[in-house]
Design an enzyme around this catalytic site. Sequence first.
Site, PDB file in Angstrom:
ATOM      1  N   LYS A 267      -1.109 -13.476 -18.055  1.00 49.74           N
ATOM      2  CA  LYS A 267      -1.814 -13.937 -16.844  1.00 49.74           C
ATOM      3  C   LYS A 267      -1.535 -12.998 -15.666  1.00 49.74           C
ATOM      4  O   LYS A 267      -2.436 -12.629 -14.911  1.00 49.74           O
ATOM      5  CB  LYS A 267      -1.364 -15.367 -16.507  1.00 49.74           C
TER       6      LYS A 267
ATOM      7  N   CYS B  92      -5.203 -16.124  -6.245  1.00 46.20           N
ATOM      8  CA  CYS B  92      -4.728 -15.416  -7.441  1.00 46.20           C
ATOM      9  C   CYS B  92      -4.395 -13.945  -7.156  1.00 46.20           C
ATOM     10  O   CYS B  92      -3.237 -13.564  -7.118  1.00 46.20           O
ATOM     11  CB  CYS B  92      -5.776 -15.502  -8.537  1.00 46.20           C
TER      12      CYS B  92
HETATM   13  N1  LIG Z   1      -8.287 -21.983  -8.521  1.00 54.42           N
HETATM   14  C1  LIG Z   1      -8.392 -21.074  -9.471  1.00 54.42           C
HETATM   15  O1  LIG Z   1      -9.465 -20.506  -9.665  1.00 54.42           O
HETATM   16  C2  LIG Z   1      -7.214 -20.693 -10.336  1.00 54.42           C
HETATM   17  C3  LIG Z   1      -7.436 -19.848 -11.430  1.00 54.42           C
HETATM   18  C4  LIG Z   1      -6.367 -19.537 -12.260  1.00 54.42           C
HETATM   19  C5  LIG Z   1      -5.096 -20.042 -11.983  1.00 54.42           C
HETATM   20  N2  LIG Z   1      -4.905 -20.851 -10.897  1.00 54.42           N
HETATM   21  C6  LIG Z   1      -3.556 -21.364 -10.665  1.00 54.42           C
HETATM   22  O2  LIG Z   1      -3.559 -22.782 -10.896  1.00 54.42           O
HETATM   23  C7  LIG Z   1      -2.633 -23.410 -10.014  1.00 54.42           C
HETATM   24  C8  LIG Z   1      -3.340 -24.511  -9.222  1.00 54.42           C
HETATM   25  O3  LIG Z   1      -4.338 -23.885  -8.438  1.00 54.42           O
HETATM   26  P1  LIG Z   1      -5.465 -24.733  -7.686  1.00 54.42           P
HETATM   27  O4  LIG Z   1      -6.440 -23.734  -7.204  1.00 54.42           O
HETATM   28  O5  LIG Z   1      -5.934 -25.839  -8.558  1.00 54.42           O
HETATM   29  O6  LIG Z   1      -4.611 -25.325  -6.467  1.00 54.42           O
HETATM   30  P2  LIG Z   1      -5.078 -26.483  -5.430  1.00 54.42           P
HETATM   31  O7  LIG Z   1      -4.290 -26.234  -4.210  1.00 54.42           O
HETATM   32  O8  LIG Z   1      -6.553 -26.558  -5.376  1.00 54.42           O
HETATM   33  O9  LIG Z   1      -4.568 -27.831  -6.121  1.00 54.42           O
HETATM   34  C9  LIG Z   1      -3.242 -28.130  -6.340  1.00 54.42           C
HETATM   35  C10 LIG Z   1      -3.041 -29.636  -6.166  1.00 54.42           C
HETATM   36  O10 LIG Z   1      -1.696 -29.951  -6.495  1.00 54.42           O
HETATM   37  C11 LIG Z   1      -1.261 -30.984  -5.624  1.00 54.42           C
HETATM   38  N3  LIG Z   1       0.200 -31.017  -5.661  1.00 54.42           N
HETATM   39  C12 LIG Z   1       1.100 -30.236  -5.020  1.00 54.42           C
HETATM   40  N4  LIG Z   1       2.347 -30.570  -5.365  1.00 54.42           N
HETATM   41  C13 LIG Z   1       2.252 -31.587  -6.239  1.00 54.42           C
HETATM   42  C14 LIG Z   1       3.201 -32.339  -6.961  1.00 54.42           C
HETATM   43  N5  LIG Z   1       4.495 -32.099  -6.860  1.00 54.42           N
HETATM   44  N6  LIG Z   1       2.756 -33.329  -7.754  1.00 54.42           N
HETATM   45  C15 LIG Z   1       1.434 -33.586  -7.867  1.00 54.42           C
HETATM   46  N7  LIG Z   1       0.494 -32.890  -7.223  1.00 54.42           N
HETATM   47  C16 LIG Z   1       0.889 -31.887  -6.430  1.00 54.42           C
HETATM   48  C17 LIG Z   1      -1.863 -30.618  -4.300  1.00 54.42           C
HETATM   49  O11 LIG Z   1      -1.914 -31.728  -3.423  1.00 54.42           O
HETATM   50  C18 LIG Z   1      -3.246 -30.124  -4.723  1.00 54.42           C
HETATM   51  O12 LIG Z   1      -4.189 -31.171  -4.726  1.00 54.42           O
HETATM   52  C19 LIG Z   1      -2.033 -22.297  -9.151  1.00 54.42           C
HETATM   53  O13 LIG Z   1      -0.845 -21.849  -9.734  1.00 54.42           O
HETATM   54  C20 LIG Z   1      -3.088 -21.212  -9.228  1.00 54.42           C
HETATM   55  O14 LIG Z   1      -2.550 -19.931  -9.012  1.00 54.42           O
HETATM   56  C21 LIG Z   1      -5.938 -21.194 -10.074  1.00 54.42           C
END
Ligand SMILES: NC(=O)c1ccc[n+]([C@@H]2O[C@H](COP(=O)([O-])OP(=O)(O)OC[C@H]3O[C@@H](n4cnc5c(N)ncnc54)[C@H](O)[C@@H]3O)[C@@H](O)[C@H]2O)c1
Length: 442
Positions: free
Chosen positions: A204, A258
């Site tokens: 990743k 990212c």
């Molecule tokens: N968005 C993308 O396109 C994408 C693509 C690949 C990887 N990622 C990775 O996936 C992960 C999540 O990304 P995202 O874009 O969904 O983030 P986001 O910020 O949209 O969502 C994360 C959610 O987690 C919640 N949260 C935080 N701490 C928490 C806890 N302790 N318990 C429960 N909920 C909790 C937040 O309130 C939020 O709603 C990250 O590591 C990101 O790098 C994201």
Amino acid sequence: MKNLSVVGLGYIGLPTAILAAQHGYKVYGFDVNQEKISKIKSGDPTIIEPKIVSRLNEVIKNKNFFVDIELKEADCFLIAVPTPLMNDKKEPDLSYVFSACQTISSVLKPGNLIILESTVPVGTTFCISKFLEKKSGLKLGVDFFVAYCPERVLPGRIFEELVSNERVIGGICQESSHLANKFYSKFVKGKLYLTDDRTAEMVKLVENGSRDVQIAFANQVADMCYKAKIDPFRVIEFANKHPRVNILNPGCGVGGHCLAVDPWFLVRGFKRDSNLLKISRSINDERPFKVVNYVIKQVEKLKKKGIEKPKILVLGLTFKPDVDDLRNSPALKICLELNKKTELFEMGVCEPNLVSDRIIKLGFSNVKELVDGVKWADIILPLVKHKDFFGIKYFNLKDKLVVDVCGLFYNSIEFFIQGAIFDKNENYDRDKLFYSKDIGGY
Ligand SMILES: NC(=O)c1ccc[n+]([C@@H]2O[C@H](COP(=O)([O-])OP(=O)(O)OC[C@H]3O[C@@H](n4cnc5c(N)ncnc54)[C@H](O)[C@@H]3O)[C@@H](O)[C@H]2O)c1
């Protein structure tokens, strides 16, 4: 495995939860954000993604998806919480991941599988496994299983890509990989590759590192071209005719959750072997400031020509085209910097993917009507190539100064507009070169 608890209902967690619920799992969604929980419960997904509203309402109605502020017991837990950088230090902030694991440990039962989808530094899956073992008193690889499975989806196509993308699954042991494979097989059509946790974590990170380096290269190609008074977009198009060359597009910087973040996990973890990544990060990070400096220079030029307070129309604020996501957006950075200098010029921002309120709250004057905005402005500054901007006609730009950082007007059918920026050569009258009637002609 019949039921699933998704921890973190954001851009990744929520669509994954919905899709799993549509494929026969009973899904519980958990998030620490209570407002988000109430909205999702009422059928508002809180994020923009094609068809997400109808899909969410369908799984709620069919009683396949429940959301709560308490984490429910389940056969499988999927973690999709943020993994940002700590302020200024550029060190990974894993506090959300550990806090999610702390919560999971209180409901963990023998036979459970935990899948980590958040992007993390190499070694994190093993650390959280040991943490869960300590907190729950259960034995890792015997009582419970852990796998890392990074996400690769493209916002705007999340539901399609969740199904069709190939994925890498890295189990902490063979049984973990095997269970995670079983879990994803229910809704993923793309091939699933099984490996160990560290390999999957590295895969990743190098995927995102590779794209960041390639964009930095494209940005340097652009800088060199601007100095040589050549159109970088033309150069890249022609260079890419080579069967083994694929240069990406230059732009106003790199943003999002990212590419602007994950390479730092490698730089911090492998200090001596990551120079290229570090330099690329700084090339991409300094890009917004280069654009700001260039725009200020253009403002000063127009002032000398008698326009007392030039008007700038900024096109686009989000971190990439056609999304509503502002995280680490270089376009937003540029606008915030420019906004500090409004004694020199007036500025309006047109961002069709955000509601007016959000733009105004950021401190910008919102331009709702693109056509009126273009008429009003002296300088047009396209920062994001949204498809809503494709309809701007060249004749409306004729008397404008266009600083086309993202190549919005490249290959405009009627005219070729040279997006020359960052030119330090004083003798070079770039205004004369802005329009050339022959496409690609110099
Ligand atoms: N968005 C993308 O396109 C994408 C693509 C690949 C990887 N990622 C990775 O996936 C992960 C999540 O990304 P995202 O874009 O969904 O983030 P986001 O910020 O949209 O969502 C994360 C959610 O987690 C919640 N949260 C935080 N701490 C928490 C806890 N302790 N318990 C429960 N909920 C909790 C937040 O309130 C939020 O709603 C990250 O590591 C990101 O790098 C994201």
